[in-house]
Structure formats: structure tokens, C-alpha cells
Design a protein around this motif. Structure first.
Motif, PDB file in Angstrom:
ATOM      1  N   GLN A  54       0.832  -1.207   0.000  1.00 21.81           N
ATOM      2  CA  GLN A  54       0.000   0.000   0.000  1.00 21.81           C
ATOM      3  C   GLN A  54       0.864   1.253   0.000  1.00 21.81           C
ATOM      4  O   GLN A  54       1.611   1.498   0.950  1.00 21.81           O
ATOM      5  CB  GLN A  54      -0.955  -0.015   1.193  1.00 21.81           C
ATOM      6  N   PHE A  55       0.756   2.009  -1.085  1.00 20.01           N
ATOM      7  CA  PHE A  55       1.413   3.307  -1.220  1.00 20.01           C
ATOM      8  C   PHE A  55       0.732   4.036  -2.376  1.00 20.01           C
ATOM      9  O   PHE A  55       0.024   3.425  -3.182  1.00 20.01           O
ATOM     10  CB  PHE A  55       2.923   3.170  -1.453  1.00 20.01           C
ATOM     11  N   HIS A  56       0.920   5.337  -2.436  1.00 25.51           N
ATOM     12  CA  HIS A  56       0.269   6.134  -3.476  1.00 25.51           C
ATOM     13  C   HIS A  56       1.046   6.071  -4.788  1.00 25.51           C
ATOM     14  O   HIS A  56       2.243   5.820  -4.805  1.00 25.51           O
ATOM     15  CB  HIS A  56       0.143   7.599  -3.023  1.00 25.51           C
ATOM     16  N   ASP A  57       0.337   6.351  -5.866  1.00 26.14           N
ATOM     17  CA  ASP A  57       0.948   6.371  -7.196  1.00 26.14           C
ATOM     18  C   ASP A  57       1.487   7.771  -7.460  1.00 26.14           C
ATOM     19  O   ASP A  57       0.893   8.556  -8.205  1.00 26.14           O
ATOM     20  CB  ASP A  57      -0.079   5.969  -8.255  1.00 26.14           C
ATOM     21  N   VAL A  58       2.609   8.073  -6.850  1.00 27.79           N
ATOM     22  CA  VAL A  58       3.240   9.390  -6.973  1.00 27.79           C
ATOM     23  C   VAL A  58       4.735   9.196  -7.179  1.00 27.79           C
ATOM     24  O   VAL A  58       5.280   8.121  -6.890  1.00 27.79           O
ATOM     25  CB  VAL A  58       2.976  10.266  -5.724  1.00 27.79           C
ATOM     26  N   ILE A  59       5.394  10.257  -7.649  1.00 26.41           N
ATOM     27  CA  ILE A  59       6.847  10.201  -7.796  1.00 26.41           C
ATOM     28  C   ILE A  59       7.545  11.332  -7.060  1.00 26.41           C
ATOM     29  O   ILE A  59       8.767  11.330  -6.961  1.00 26.41           O
ATOM     30  CB  ILE A  59       7.269  10.190  -9.290  1.00 26.41           C
ATOM     31  N   GLU A  60       6.777  12.297  -6.562  1.00 23.65           N
ATOM     32  CA  GLU A  60       7.337  13.433  -5.820  1.00 23.65           C
ATOM     33  C   GLU A  60       6.645  13.539  -4.462  1.00 23.65           C
ATOM     34  O   GLU A  60       5.456  13.240  -4.345  1.00 23.65           O
ATOM     35  CB  GLU A  60       7.135  14.741  -6.585  1.00 23.65           C
ATOM     36  N   PRO A  61       7.383  13.962  -3.435  1.00 19.97           N
ATOM     37  CA  PRO A  61       6.763  14.116  -2.111  1.00 19.97           C
ATOM     38  C   PRO A  61       5.645  15.156  -2.127  1.00 19.97           C
ATOM     39  O   PRO A  61       5.723  16.153  -2.834  1.00 19.97           O
ATOM     40  CB  PRO A  61       7.922  14.601  -1.226  1.00 19.97           C
ATOM     41  N   ALA A  62       4.627  14.902  -1.349  1.00 20.90           N
ATOM     42  CA  ALA A  62       3.522  15.844  -1.165  1.00 20.90           C
ATOM     43  C   ALA A  62       2.868  15.513   0.162  1.00 20.90           C
ATOM     44  O   ALA A  62       2.896  14.359   0.607  1.00 20.90           O
ATOM     45  CB  ALA A  62       2.520  15.746  -2.308  1.00 20.90           C
ATOM     46  N   PRO A  63       2.270  16.517   0.815  1.00 17.38           N
ATOM     47  CA  PRO A  63       1.636  16.279   2.111  1.00 17.38           C
ATOM     48  C   PRO A  63       0.571  15.188   2.034  1.00 17.38           C
ATOM     49  O   PRO A  63      -0.245  15.158   1.115  1.00 17.38           O
ATOM     50  CB  PRO A  63       1.008  17.638   2.458  1.00 17.38           C
ATOM     51  N   GLY A  64       0.618  14.281   2.998  1.00 18.40           N
ATOM     52  CA  GLY A  64      -0.397  13.244   3.111  1.00 18.40           C
ATOM     53  C   GLY A  64      -0.239  12.073   2.163  1.00 18.40           C
ATOM     54  O   GLY A  64      -1.071  11.167   2.160  1.00 18.40           O
ATOM     55  N   LEU A  65       0.815  12.072   1.359  1.00 15.94           N
ATOM     56  CA  LEU A  65       1.008  10.986   0.405  1.00 15.94           C
ATOM     57  C   LEU A  65       2.179  10.101   0.822  1.00 15.94           C
ATOM     58  O   LEU A  65       3.189  10.588   1.332  1.00 15.94           O
ATOM     59  CB  LEU A  65       1.275  11.531  -1.000  1.00 15.94           C
ATOM     60  N   ILE A  66       2.017   8.809   0.600  1.00 16.93           N
ATOM     61  CA  ILE A  66       3.086   7.845   0.880  1.00 16.93           C
ATOM     62  C   ILE A  66       3.732   7.472  -0.443  1.00 16.93           C
ATOM     63  O   ILE A  66       3.094   6.874  -1.318  1.00 16.93           O
ATOM     64  CB  ILE A  66       2.544   6.601   1.596  1.00 16.93           C
ATOM     65  N   LEU A  67       4.990   7.883  -0.591  1.00 20.97           N
ATOM     66  CA  LEU A  67       5.739   7.587  -1.809  1.00 20.97           C
ATOM     67  C   LEU A  67       6.121   6.117  -1.867  1.00 20.97           C
ATOM     68  O   LEU A  67       6.386   5.501  -0.832  1.00 20.97           O
ATOM     69  CB  LEU A  67       7.042   8.398  -1.831  1.00 20.97           C
TER      70      LEU A  67
END
Length: 196
Positions: A54-67
Motif C-alpha cells: 500500500q502506497f500512493h501512485d506518486v513520484i514526488e513528495p507531497a503532504p499526506g502521500l506515501i511515496l
């Protein structure tokens, strides 16, 4: 890892899971957003081995997101080792899914292919990925970690840039939504490859 691998490979999104319940799936790699519940579609599946990350589909840090981080990628490779052991004992069907079946799941499948076929050319691995899931847009951060862990000296990441270029050539309309989703670095990689 030797090149023993399962014979059937599927990538899908959550809304497609039910359609695979009768396909003899033996192994599942689920990649979900944090706190997302276990998909109910799996209740209709035959017994299978499943790993859930379980983690978010992101590539850059952002508040509330798990890279996605190196531990997630290590867990995918650990899943791959178990998969290879099981595949050596007979036929198998691997299903990898995330929410849309486009980014995290395609990155994971590419990593598993690279792990299972260490001598295969990186561009050929991406061709195989497109054969499985034509709309694949693998998560850059996951591939960068995999490239390092597999000791591929940037070859996997460079091939990913060429893959992005190919996808953008076929679907130039993807660039805007990907940038708005915080994935501009991936778009820039693809556009840079297209110009070179």
C-alpha cells in the motif's frame, strides 16, 4: 534468480478484477492506496498466493502521500523470488493490479520481468510489458529503485524514458493530465527521448 517464470501474465485495475476470477490465477500482487480495503472480487477467486502493498501512485513528495520507497520495491522482488520457486513446480498465472492498471502495477510487472530475465535487453522488456498492457505508464520512482537494486546501471530507467516517448507519440494528450498529476518528470523524460 533464474529465468523460471509463470506462463500467464495479467495486469489490470480494480474494476477488472472480477473478470479474472475464473482465469486460474495462482499468484496476485495487489498494490493499493494506503487504507484502501481488500478488494471483494478476490472472494470469488480460487485459492492463490497474494501479497498486498500500500502506497500512493506518486513520484514526488507531497503532504499526506506515501511515496513508493526502496522497501516496497524490495518486497516486490521478494514476491518475485517466491513466484519463481512456485513456478518451478508447475504452471502459474500471475495477476498484478493497482487501481487503474496503468502505473504501479505496470512498474511492478516490469520489475518482475527484469528480475526473472536478467540477460534480456531493457527495451525488449518494455516491449513485453506493452504486449501485456498496451496503456502501461510505469511509475518512474519504482523503476529507478529497481534499476539500482538489480545493478542495471541506469539501463532500465533509460529504456523507461524511451517507453514514455513511445506512449506520448501515440497519445500526446497524456502529457497534460500527467503533469497535473505531479508526473511532469516522466513526461519530460519521454519528450527528451523523442527529441534526441
Amino acid at each position: 534468480m533464474n529465468s523460471v517464470f509463470v506462463s500467464l501474465l495479467t495486469i489490470c485495475g480494480l474494476d477488472e478484477l472480477a473478470s479474472h476470477s475464473t482465469q486460474g490465477v495462482t499468484h496476485v500482487l495487489s498494490i493499493l492506496d494506503p487504507d484502501w480495503p481488500e478488494p471483494v472480487a478476490f472472494r470469488a477467486y480460487d485459492p492463490h498466493h497474494r501479497t498486498t502493498l500500500q502506497f500512493h501512485d506518486v513520484i514526488e513528495p507531497a503532504p499526506g502521500l506515501i511515496l513508493p520507497d526502496v522497501h516496497h520495491v524490495e518486497a516486490i522482488f521478494s514476491f518475485g523470488y517466491s513466484l519463481a520457486r512456485d513456478a518451478a513446480r508447475g504452471e502459474g498465472h500471475l495477476l498484478v493490479h493497482c487501481h487503474m492498471g496503468i502505473s504501479r502495477s505496470t512498474a511492478a510487472m516490469l520489475m518482475l520481468l527484469a528480475q526473472a530475465h536478467p540477460q534480456e535487453d531493457a527495451d525488449r522488456l518494455f516491449e513485453r510489458l506493452r504486449e501485456i498492457r498496451p496503456q502501461a505508464w510505469p511509475n518512474l520512482r519504482m523503476i529507478e529503485f529497481a534499476d539500482d537494486l538489480l545493478g542495471l546501471d541506469g539501463h532500465l530507467t533509460a529504456a523507461l524514458g524511451r517507453h514514455y516517448a513511445r506512449q506520448l507519440a501515440a497519445r500526446p494528450d497524456l502529457a497534460g493530465p500527467m503533469r497535473r498529476a505531479g508526473r511532469g518528470r516522466e513526461v519530460d523524460m519521454g519528450l527528451g527521448m523523442a527529441r534526441s
